[in-house]
Enzyme design. Sequence first.
Site, PDB file in Angstrom:
ATOM      1  N   LYS A  22       0.849  -1.201   0.000  1.00 44.20           N
ATOM      2  CA  LYS A  22       0.000   0.000   0.000  1.00 44.20           C
ATOM      3  C   LYS A  22       0.886   1.254   0.000  1.00 44.20           C
ATOM      4  O   LYS A  22       0.663   2.167  -0.792  1.00 44.20           O
ATOM      5  CB  LYS A  22      -0.882   0.000   1.238  1.00 44.20           C
ATOM      6  N   ASN A  23       1.914   1.248   0.858  1.00 45.40           N
ATOM      7  CA  ASN A  23       2.708   2.476   1.031  1.00 45.40           C
ATOM      8  C   ASN A  23       3.771   2.669  -0.033  1.00 45.40           C
ATOM      9  O   ASN A  23       4.539   3.633   0.030  1.00 45.40           O
ATOM     10  CB  ASN A  23       3.319   2.494   2.440  1.00 45.40           C
ATOM     11  N   CYS A 116      -5.102   7.929   9.166  1.00 45.37           N
ATOM     12  CA  CYS A 116      -5.320   7.345  10.495  1.00 45.37           C
ATOM     13  C   CYS A 116      -5.132   8.391  11.589  1.00 45.37           C
ATOM     14  O   CYS A 116      -4.229   9.213  11.543  1.00 45.37           O
ATOM     15  CB  CYS A 116      -4.306   6.230  10.729  1.00 45.37           C
ATOM     16  N   ARG A 121       0.296  14.328  12.980  1.00 43.34           N
ATOM     17  CA  ARG A 121       0.512  14.186  11.524  1.00 43.34           C
ATOM     18  C   ARG A 121       0.759  15.556  10.859  1.00 43.34           C
ATOM     19  O   ARG A 121       0.078  15.938   9.927  1.00 43.34           O
ATOM     20  CB  ARG A 121      -0.656  13.491  10.819  1.00 43.34           C
ATOM     21  N   ASP A 305       4.105   0.503  12.071  1.00 39.63           N
ATOM     22  CA  ASP A 305       2.875  -0.073  11.504  1.00 39.63           C
ATOM     23  C   ASP A 305       2.633  -1.510  11.958  1.00 39.63           C
ATOM     24  O   ASP A 305       1.593  -2.082  11.639  1.00 39.63           O
ATOM     25  CB  ASP A 305       2.915  -0.016   9.971  1.00 39.63           C
ATOM     26  N   ARG A 397      -8.979  -0.081   4.472  1.00 36.97           N
ATOM     27  CA  ARG A 397      -8.104   0.907   3.836  1.00 36.97           C
ATOM     28  C   ARG A 397      -6.783   0.284   3.427  1.00 36.97           C
ATOM     29  O   ARG A 397      -6.136   0.764   2.487  1.00 36.97           O
ATOM     30  CB  ARG A 397      -7.821   2.082   4.799  1.00 36.97           C
TER      31      ARG A 397
HETATM   32  C1  EPZ Z   1       4.047   6.954   6.346  1.00 31.23           C
HETATM   33  O1  EPZ Z   1       3.265   7.949   6.952  1.00 31.23           O
HETATM   34  C2  EPZ Z   1       3.129   5.747   6.209  1.00 31.23           C
HETATM   35  N1  EPZ Z   1       1.987   6.078   5.355  1.00 31.23           N
HETATM   36  C3  EPZ Z   1       2.618   5.322   7.587  1.00 31.23           C
HETATM   37  O2  EPZ Z   1       1.829   4.144   7.412  1.00 31.23           O
HETATM   38  C4  EPZ Z   1       3.817   4.985   8.465  1.00 31.23           C
HETATM   39  O3  EPZ Z   1       3.356   4.703   9.776  1.00 31.23           O
HETATM   40  C5  EPZ Z   1       4.784   6.179   8.522  1.00 31.23           C
HETATM   41  O4  EPZ Z   1       5.158   6.569   7.177  1.00 31.23           O
HETATM   42  C6  EPZ Z   1       6.046   5.858   9.288  1.00 31.23           C
HETATM   43  O5  EPZ Z   1       6.682   4.758   8.717  1.00 31.23           O
HETATM   44  C7  EPZ Z   1       2.145   6.068   4.011  1.00 31.23           C
HETATM   45  O6  EPZ Z   1       3.219   5.800   3.506  1.00 31.23           O
HETATM   46  C8  EPZ Z   1       0.927   6.380   3.191  1.00 31.23           C
HETATM   47  P1  EPZ Z   1       6.157  10.152   8.558  1.00 31.23           P
HETATM   48  P2  EPZ Z   1       3.839   9.471   7.047  1.00 31.23           P
HETATM   49  O7  EPZ Z   1       6.077  11.443   7.836  1.00 31.23           O
HETATM   50  O8  EPZ Z   1       4.599   9.791   5.835  1.00 31.23           O
HETATM   51  C9  EPZ Z   1       6.567  13.390  11.935  1.00 31.23           C
HETATM   52  C10 EPZ Z   1      -0.048   2.747   7.654  1.00 31.23           C
HETATM   53  O9  EPZ Z   1      -0.561   2.216   8.648  1.00 31.23           O
HETATM   54  N2  EPZ Z   1       6.401  14.380  10.864  1.00 31.23           N
HETATM   55  O10 EPZ Z   1       7.335   9.263   8.341  1.00 31.23           O
HETATM   56  O11 EPZ Z   1       2.721  10.338   7.466  1.00 31.23           O
HETATM   57  C11 EPZ Z   1       5.258  12.671  12.204  1.00 31.23           C
HETATM   58  O12 EPZ Z   1       4.472  13.416  13.103  1.00 31.23           O
HETATM   59  C12 EPZ Z   1       0.426   4.194   7.727  1.00 31.23           C
HETATM   60  O13 EPZ Z   1       0.138   2.172   6.553  1.00 31.23           O
HETATM   61  C13 EPZ Z   1       6.585  15.720  11.161  1.00 31.23           C
HETATM   62  O14 EPZ Z   1       6.866  16.081  12.302  1.00 31.23           O
HETATM   63  O15 EPZ Z   1       4.839   9.306   8.277  1.00 31.23           O
HETATM   64  C14 EPZ Z   1       5.707  11.367  12.808  1.00 31.23           C
HETATM   65  O16 EPZ Z   1       5.972  11.585  14.182  1.00 31.23           O
HETATM   66  C15 EPZ Z   1       0.138   4.827   9.081  1.00 31.23           C
HETATM   67  N3  EPZ Z   1       6.430  16.650  10.179  1.00 31.23           N
HETATM   68  C16 EPZ Z   1       7.036  11.091  12.111  1.00 31.23           C
HETATM   69  O17 EPZ Z   1       7.432  12.328  11.492  1.00 31.23           O
HETATM   70  C17 EPZ Z   1       6.124  16.289   8.885  1.00 31.23           C
HETATM   71  O18 EPZ Z   1       6.026  17.172   8.017  1.00 31.23           O
HETATM   72  C18 EPZ Z   1       6.936  10.017  11.040  1.00 31.23           C
HETATM   73  O19 EPZ Z   1       5.969  10.441  10.113  1.00 31.23           O
HETATM   74  C19 EPZ Z   1       5.947  14.912   8.606  1.00 31.23           C
HETATM   75  C20 EPZ Z   1       6.085  13.976   9.602  1.00 31.23           C
END
Ligand code: EPZ
Length: 418
Positions: A22-23, A116, A121, A305, A397
């Site tokens: 998915k990701n 989610c 986020r 995840d 989803r």
């Molecule tokens: C991706 O989400 C995945 N989703 C998530 O999978 C996964 O949990 C996550 O990466 C971490 O591996 C998709 O790929 C569609 P991040 P993303 O930006 O990109 C902080 C699932 O269940 N952050 O790596 O949203 C954020 O708050 C989903 O399949 C900022 O601070 O995750 C978090 O603490 C859930 N500012 C950390 O980084 C930003 O601008 C990691 O978030 C962006 C993120």
Amino acid sequence: MEKYIINGGNKLYGSVKIQTAKNSVLPILAAAVLTDAKVKILNVPQITDVKNMVKILSCLGCNAVYEDSNIIIDSSSAHCYEIPSALAHELRSSVFLLGSVISRFHKAKIAYPGGCDIGLRPVDLHLTGLKRLGVQITEKNGYILCECDKLSGNEIMLDCPSVGATENIMLAAVKAEGTTVIKNAAREPEIEDLQKFLNCIGAKVSGAGSGTIIVEGVKTLGGCEFLPIPDRIEAGTFIIATAMCGGEVCAEGVCPENISSLIHKLRENGCKIHIKNDKIIIENHRRLISVKTIETQPYPGFPTDLQAQITALCCVCGGNSIVTENLFETRFKYVPELKKMGADITVIDRNAFVRGVDRLKGADLVAHDLRGGAALVLAALAAEGRSGVVDIYHIDRGYGSFEYKLRKLGADIVRVTV
Ligand code: EPZ
């Protein structure tokens, strides 16, 4: 409304074919907007997030059609730079479109993305990165408006290795003038897959999987046919299900090295795990010993995840465990549901303190998010007696044919409409 009815206690036997990730599929769908040539993405999972992403592409004017389990996208007639807010609220990955829409139109408008409910986020790292490439950004009334005269390569240092921010900046940089260097980039396998796809359509991206990604801007892009990598989180979910229920299951069509952190932990638990090419065979016929500590980390650490699923496993191990969620602020929403089943868990800040119990009892459960919902299903499969799980649209989803695949392994689970 649909719900699962589960009668727990069956062991799981057989093999399960793992879907494409998915990701990986979601950012690749966003990347399809970059090129005027046709792209064909093979064997995409039949899940809600993919369907919604395809709807967004259609709203932008792309021609996206399903051909069996493949999707063919022709973005030559794309003409709209506004991502529809109703769909943007449905899924987090709508935000990836910022990078590709800006690259195409030098303009983009999106409502704050949904997805989610597992934490704040924020998208600050996405926006800071895009600004470094020359994008002017206005945030007003819940919308993000991006504009630029042109995109220029630059050096970007991410405060944290955000998956989405890394992907968004890669997409915006592909056709920028000059070279972009992304430092402290996310290292997830899905990032490497996006790089592979982008290079397949003629981009010049290197370094994915390391902490530094280099994008040399190109002027034109072509088309391609592409098979995304297997879904390591779906594979991990079925592997943990087998560890909890007992039995012997072969997960087929996987990349074992992409979930080596899980395999390591389960071997510590006492599971027998055998790896053969693209197959992971797990066997377990007894109560597992607890793994003392599990800490979620960016890749290659233990994946956030799979945090909910491994915590469900800890609930039925012999001994105590501490599960620490380091990436998201509120990713323990499933815990009160597990406690309805007799789990002994105390959550303090980002830590779940788990005391293993002999057996969980069936209960009526509510899914609050994708992976937490999957964890409730696993707990119900291993529990004694009958469980119901509502709000399973969260699970749809990210897991295609979830109950079908579980039933094929011997689980007693049905989807009913109430
Ligand atoms: C991706 O989400 C995945 N989703 C998530 O999978 C996964 O949990 C996550 O990466 C971490 O591996 C998709 O790929 C569609 P991040 P993303 O930006 O990109 C902080 C699932 O269940 N952050 O790596 O949203 C954020 O708050 C989903 O399949 C900022 O601070 O995750 C978090 O603490 C859930 N500012 C950390 O980084 C930003 O601008 C990691 O978030 C962006 C993120």
